[in-house]
Scaffold this motif. Structure first.
Motif, short mmCIF file in Angstrom:
data_model
loop_
_atom_site.label_atom_id
_atom_site.label_comp_id
_atom_site.label_asym_id
_atom_site.label_seq_id
_atom_site.Cartn_x
_atom_site.Cartn_y
_atom_site.Cartn_z
N GLU A 1 0.83 -1.21 0.00
CA GLU A 1 0.00 0.00 0.00
C GLU A 1 0.86 1.26 0.00
OE1 GLU A 1 -3.52 2.19 -0.13
OE2 GLU A 1 -3.10 0.07 -0.49
N ALA A 2 2.04 1.18 0.64
CA ALA A 2 2.95 2.32 0.69
C ALA A 2 3.47 2.66 -0.71
CB ALA A 2 4.12 2.02 1.62
N ILE A 3 3.54 1.65 -1.58
CA ILE A 3 3.93 1.89 -2.97
C ILE A 3 2.71 2.27 -3.81
CG2 ILE A 3 4.89 0.82 -5.05
CD1 ILE A 3 6.50 -1.01 -3.21
N TYR A 4 1.62 1.55 -3.58
CA TYR A 4 0.41 1.69 -4.39
C TYR A 4 -0.25 3.06 -4.24
CZ TYR A 4 -4.15 0.31 -6.34
OH TYR A 4 -5.29 0.22 -7.08
N SER A 5 -0.43 3.51 -3.01
CA SER A 5 -1.20 4.72 -2.75
C SER A 5 -0.58 5.98 -3.37
CB SER A 5 -1.39 4.90 -1.24
OG SER A 5 -2.18 6.04 -0.96
N PRO A 6 0.72 6.26 -3.15
CA PRO A 6 1.30 7.45 -3.79
C PRO A 6 1.32 7.35 -5.31
CG PRO A 6 2.70 6.67 -2.00
CD PRO A 6 1.69 5.60 -2.26
N THR A 7 1.54 6.13 -5.83
CA THR A 7 1.55 5.95 -7.28
C THR A 7 0.17 6.24 -7.86
OG1 THR A 7 3.25 4.25 -7.07
CG2 THR A 7 2.05 4.34 -9.16
N ARG A 8 -0.85 5.73 -7.19
CA ARG A 8 -2.23 5.95 -7.63
C ARG A 8 -2.58 7.43 -7.61
NH1 ARG A 8 -7.00 6.58 -5.04
NH2 ARG A 8 -8.90 5.79 -6.04
N LYS A 9 -2.20 8.10 -6.51
CA LYS A 9 -2.52 9.53 -6.40
C LYS A 9 -1.77 10.34 -7.45
CE LYS A 9 -3.47 11.25 -2.41
NZ LYS A 9 -3.44 11.80 -1.04
N SER A 10 -0.53 9.97 -7.73
CA SER A 10 0.25 10.71 -8.73
C SER A 10 -0.25 10.44 -10.14
CB SER A 10 1.73 10.34 -8.63
OG SER A 10 1.95 9.00 -9.01
N ALA A 11 -1.02 9.36 -10.32
CA ALA A 11 -1.56 9.04 -11.65
C ALA A 11 -2.81 9.85 -11.97
CB ALA A 11 -1.89 7.54 -11.74
N ILE A 12 -3.48 10.35 -10.96
CA ILE A 12 -4.74 11.07 -11.17
C ILE A 12 -4.56 12.28 -12.10
CG2 ILE A 12 -6.53 12.47 -10.04
CD1 ILE A 12 -6.40 10.54 -7.68
N PRO A 13 -3.54 13.16 -11.87
CA PRO A 13 -3.39 14.30 -12.77
C PRO A 13 -3.07 13.91 -14.21
CG PRO A 13 -2.18 14.65 -10.73
CD PRO A 13 -2.60 13.22 -10.74
N GLN A 14 -2.54 12.68 -14.41
CA GLN A 14 -2.28 12.21 -15.77
C GLN A 14 -3.58 11.89 -16.52
OE1 GLN A 14 0.46 8.81 -15.39
NE2 GLN A 14 1.94 10.03 -16.55
N LEU A 15 -4.59 11.50 -15.77
CA LEU A 15 -5.83 11.01 -16.37
C LEU A 15 -6.96 12.02 -16.33
CD1 LEU A 15 -5.73 7.47 -14.69
CD2 LEU A 15 -5.03 8.04 -17.02
N VAL A 16 -6.78 13.10 -15.58
CA VAL A 16 -7.87 14.06 -15.35
C VAL A 16 -7.41 15.47 -15.72
CG1 VAL A 16 -9.43 15.03 -13.63
CG2 VAL A 16 -8.74 12.63 -13.46
N ASN A 17 -8.27 16.20 -16.41
CA ASN A 17 -7.97 17.60 -16.70
C ASN A 17 -7.93 18.41 -15.40
OD1 ASN A 17 -7.92 17.18 -19.49
ND2 ASN A 17 -10.15 17.44 -19.64
#
Length: 337
Positions: free
Chosen positions: A48-64
């Motif tokens: 989760e320590a790897i997953y959570s920051p990666t997931r959050k950092s992916a949001i700006p890539q996918l969302v205007n």
């Protein structure tokens, strides 16, 4: 990792690896197998320590950018749903069908998440780091220092994230203590108050979704109100009032978290999102654990209501302090212009 490798691959791989450890609890049959619980719990948390920051950092890539506030507010709704539906359904399944089935369901959820994420088409990075002069050999510490000086909002938010994590442990400990020791409601009270948190987070969506301007200032106001509700909570002796105050505090927390996450995503360059969210997680999570540990020790020497008063007051103090700094910086910037 998130800034250097495919975020999609990291998310999918982390989910698939955690399936093994989610199922390992099925091998625990006695005290001699207790080590499996500790190892698997540690590995699930590490994932989760790897997953959570990666997931959050992916949001700006996918969302205007104009939709970030909406997506971040939906994040709070999802947390609320987990608190309300997830905990209740988990308890019911465990009680009616046995604990082993819950481990299978947990493993299946990782598999389902990996399958869903694998269908997402992430935009190609196109060597974004090299185009912007990003040196892969630069350490995370150097990147952190560089980003801190980008803007005043980033400095305020980083300070806010660290301080809030240091105080959140008080709230996490007191939820159960209030339910069991102060209101004598037992496990029903614990579920009731966690349900109130879920309701509050869910209610934060329609408010946060309408925010467009002065997002950082609104987030600090919500932090101030959250502390105010926690102070009132520490003084009330009525269960119904406590339930409403838990809802109100969680609602303010949801709006505040939405505001803070949105500002960070907008202010920090995309190529540094993984590094920043990873560093924040690696700083805030240990502080949260330490805060919970110290709160437990503190309860040996003071009443839960006294500790709750201190915690709520700390939220209010930090919010007022940061609001004052933000106001001074805005006045200084206006005078300079």
């Amino acid at each position: 990792m998130a800034d250097r490798f495919s975020r999609k691959n990291i998310l999918v791989t982390t989910d698939l690896v955690r399936i093994v450890f989610a199922l390992s609890f099925l091998m625990v049959h006695g005290k001699e197998d207790l080590w499996i619980v500790y190892v698997s719990t540690f590995m699930l948390a590490a994932g989760e320590a790897i997953y959570s920051p990666t997931r959050k950092s992916a949001i700006p890539q996918l969302v205007n950018k104009e939709n970030l506030i909406k997506v971040n507010s939906l994040e709070q709704v999802l947390v609320g749903i987990v608190l309300i539906v997830g905990a209740i359904s988990g308890g019911i399944v465990s009680f009616l069908l046995g604990e082993e089935l819950t481990f299978w369901i947990n493993a299946a959820s990782f598999l389902g998440a990996a399958a869903l994420i694998s269908t997402i088409k992430f935009p190609e990075k196109k060597h974004l780091q090299e185009e912007r002069g990003f040196n892969k050999q630069v350490s995370a510490r150097t990147t952190f220092k560089k980003i801190i000086f980008l803007s005043i909002p980033i400095q305020i938010l980083l300070f806010c994230e660290i301080v809030i994590a240091s105080m959140n442990g008080i709230d996490n400990v007191l939820i159960s203590v209030y339910a069991v020791n102060e209101y004598n409601l037992g496990n029903i009270g614990v579920g009731l108050f966690y349900g109130a948190l879920g309701i509050g987070l869910t209610l934060s969506f329609p408010i946060a979704n309408r925010l467009r301007k002065n997002i950082l200032g609104i987030g600090l106001v919500c932090l101030l109100l959250e502390g105010t509700f926690l102070v009132l909570l520490s003084q009330t002796h009525f269960v119904a009032v406590a339930f409403i105050l838990f809802c109100a505090a969680a609602c303010m927390s949801g709006i505040g978290n939405t505001c803070f996450d949105t500002v960070l995503m907008k202010e920090i360059p995309e190529e540094h999102h993984g590094t920043m969210f990873g560093l924040l997680a690696s700083i805030s999570n240990p502080l949260l654990g330490l805060s919970m540990l110290l709160s437990g020790f503190a309860l040996e020497y003071m009443t839960p209501r006294s500790l709750g008063l201190i915690g709520g007051g700390a939220y209010m103090f930090v919010a007022l302090f940061l609001m004052a700094i933000l106001s001074i910086k805005k006045i200084g910037a206006r005078d300079a212009v």
